[in-house]
Write a protein that holds these residues in place. Structure first.
Motif, PDB file in Angstrom:
ATOM      1  N   GLN A  48      37.398  26.307  42.769  1.00 18.95           N
ATOM      2  CA  GLN A  48      38.478  25.969  41.846  1.00 18.95           C
ATOM      3  C   GLN A  48      38.575  27.028  40.770  1.00 18.95           C
ATOM      4  O   GLN A  48      39.674  27.417  40.361  1.00 18.95           O
ATOM      5  N   GLU A  49      37.438  27.529  40.331  1.00 23.83           N
ATOM      6  CA  GLU A  49      37.420  28.551  39.293  1.00 23.83           C
ATOM      7  C   GLU A  49      38.119  29.827  39.760  1.00 23.83           C
ATOM      8  O   GLU A  49      38.826  30.470  38.989  1.00 23.83           O
ATOM      9  N   ARG A  50      37.926  30.188  41.026  1.00 27.06           N
ATOM     10  CA  ARG A  50      38.573  31.393  41.558  1.00 27.06           C
ATOM     11  C   ARG A  50      40.092  31.212  41.608  1.00 27.06           C
ATOM     12  O   ARG A  50      40.838  32.131  41.255  1.00 27.06           O
ATOM     13  N   ILE A  51      40.559  30.038  42.019  1.00 27.74           N
ATOM     14  CA  ILE A  51      41.992  29.776  42.040  1.00 27.74           C
ATOM     15  C   ILE A  51      42.551  29.861  40.624  1.00 27.74           C
ATOM     16  O   ILE A  51      43.615  30.448  40.390  1.00 27.74           O
ATOM     17  N   SER A  52      41.828  29.324  39.659  1.00 26.83           N
ATOM     18  CA  SER A  52      42.249  29.384  38.260  1.00 26.83           C
ATOM     19  C   SER A  52      42.359  30.835  37.794  1.00 26.83           C
ATOM     20  O   SER A  52      43.334  31.207  37.127  1.00 26.83           O
ATOM     21  N   GLU A  95      47.353  39.877  39.002  1.00 26.25           N
ATOM     22  CA  GLU A  95      47.341  41.330  39.203  1.00 26.25           C
ATOM     23  C   GLU A  95      45.966  41.845  39.617  1.00 26.25           C
ATOM     24  O   GLU A  95      45.836  42.983  40.071  1.00 26.25           O
ATOM     25  N   LYS A  96      44.946  41.005  39.514  1.00 24.49           N
ATOM     26  CA  LYS A  96      43.591  41.432  39.855  1.00 24.49           C
ATOM     27  C   LYS A  96      43.204  41.096  41.289  1.00 24.49           C
ATOM     28  O   LYS A  96      42.064  41.323  41.675  1.00 24.49           O
ATOM     29  N   VAL A  97      44.123  40.549  42.084  1.00 27.60           N
ATOM     30  CA  VAL A  97      43.827  40.275  43.486  1.00 27.60           C
ATOM     31  C   VAL A  97      44.442  41.365  44.346  1.00 27.60           C
ATOM     32  O   VAL A  97      45.404  42.023  43.953  1.00 27.60           O
ATOM     33  N   THR A  98      43.891  41.532  45.527  1.00 25.95           N
ATOM     34  CA  THR A  98      44.449  42.516  46.448  1.00 25.95           C
ATOM     35  C   THR A  98      45.713  41.951  47.085  1.00 25.95           C
ATOM     36  O   THR A  98      45.963  40.741  47.071  1.00 25.95           O
ATOM     37  N   LEU A  99      46.495  42.819  47.650  1.00 29.50           N
ATOM     38  CA  LEU A  99      47.702  42.382  48.336  1.00 29.50           C
ATOM     39  C   LEU A  99      47.339  41.444  49.486  1.00 29.50           C
ATOM     40  O   LEU A  99      48.009  40.430  49.706  1.00 29.50           O
ATOM     41  N   ASP A 100      46.284  41.755  50.204  1.00 31.19           N
ATOM     42  CA  ASP A 100      45.843  40.905  51.308  1.00 31.19           C
ATOM     43  C   ASP A 100      45.494  39.505  50.803  1.00 31.19           C
ATOM     44  O   ASP A 100      45.863  38.503  51.410  1.00 31.19           O
ATOM     45  N   GLN A 101      44.782  39.434  49.677  1.00 26.87           N
ATOM     46  CA  GLN A 101      44.431  38.135  49.102  1.00 26.87           C
ATOM     47  C   GLN A 101      45.681  37.381  48.667  1.00 26.87           C
ATOM     48  O   GLN A 101      45.793  36.172  48.888  1.00 26.87           O
ATOM     49  N   LEU A 102      46.639  38.077  48.068  1.00 31.30           N
ATOM     50  CA  LEU A 102      47.877  37.452  47.636  1.00 31.30           C
ATOM     51  C   LEU A 102      48.651  36.903  48.835  1.00 31.30           C
ATOM     52  O   LEU A 102      49.139  35.773  48.809  1.00 31.30           O
ATOM     53  N   THR A 153      59.334  40.469  38.486  1.00 27.86           N
ATOM     54  CA  THR A 153      59.351  41.871  38.054  1.00 27.86           C
ATOM     55  C   THR A 153      58.133  42.228  37.209  1.00 27.86           C
ATOM     56  O   THR A 153      57.933  43.396  36.905  1.00 27.86           O
ATOM     57  N   THR A 154      57.339  41.221  36.820  1.00 27.62           N
ATOM     58  CA  THR A 154      56.109  41.480  36.059  1.00 27.62           C
ATOM     59  C   THR A 154      54.995  40.593  36.592  1.00 27.62           C
ATOM     60  O   THR A 154      55.260  39.520  37.151  1.00 27.62           O
ATOM     61  N   THR A 155      53.770  41.031  36.410  1.00 27.34           N
ATOM     62  CA  THR A 155      52.642  40.213  36.853  1.00 27.34           C
ATOM     63  C   THR A 155      52.561  38.913  36.062  1.00 27.34           C
ATOM     64  O   THR A 155      52.069  37.911  36.570  1.00 27.34           O
TER      65      THR A 155
END
Length: 90
Positions: free
Chosen positions: A37-41, A48-55, A6-8
Motif C-alpha cells: 500500500q505504501e508503494r502505491i501511495s 514521475e519517479k516510476v519507470t514507463l514500464d511500471q506506469l 501535461t505535467t507530472t
C-alpha cells in the motif's frame, strides 16, 4: 474519459481517480500488482519517479491506457507521422 496530462502533477490525481473508479483501495491495488500500500501511495504522490514500464503496468491494472497525441487536437493537420523505430535500440 480522455484526460490530457501535461505535467507530472496532473498524473498522480488521475491515477488516484482511476483506482477509485475501479473501487480499489491502495492496499487492494497493491495486492493486485504485488506491491505494498505504501508503494502505491508513493506512486500516486510522485508518479514521475516510476519507470514507463511500471506506469504502463499500473495503467493496465486500472483498465486504462497511455495515449500520445499532438497538442491542441491537431492530430491530422500538419502532424508528421511518427518515425518507424522498429527493430532499433533507441
Amino acid at each position: 474519459m480522455t484526460t490530457p496530462i501535461t505535467t507530472t502533477g496532473q498524473l498522480g490525481p488521475l491515477l488516484q481517480h482511476l483506482r477509485k473508479r475501479q473501487g480499489l483501495s491502495q492496499a487492494a491495488l497493491g495486492r493486485k500488482l504485488g506491491l505494498s500500500q505504501e508503494r502505491i501511495s508513493r506512486i500516486e504522490g510522485a508518479p514521475e519517479k516510476v519507470t514507463l514500464d511500471q506506469l504502463l503496468t499500473l495503467l493496465i491494472a486500472l483498465d486504462a491506457e497511455l495515449q500520445v497525441a499532438p497538442r491542441g487536437g491537431d492530430a491530422g493537420r500538419g502532424a508528421k507521422p511518427a518515425p518507424d523505430h522498429s527493430g532499433e535500440n533507441w
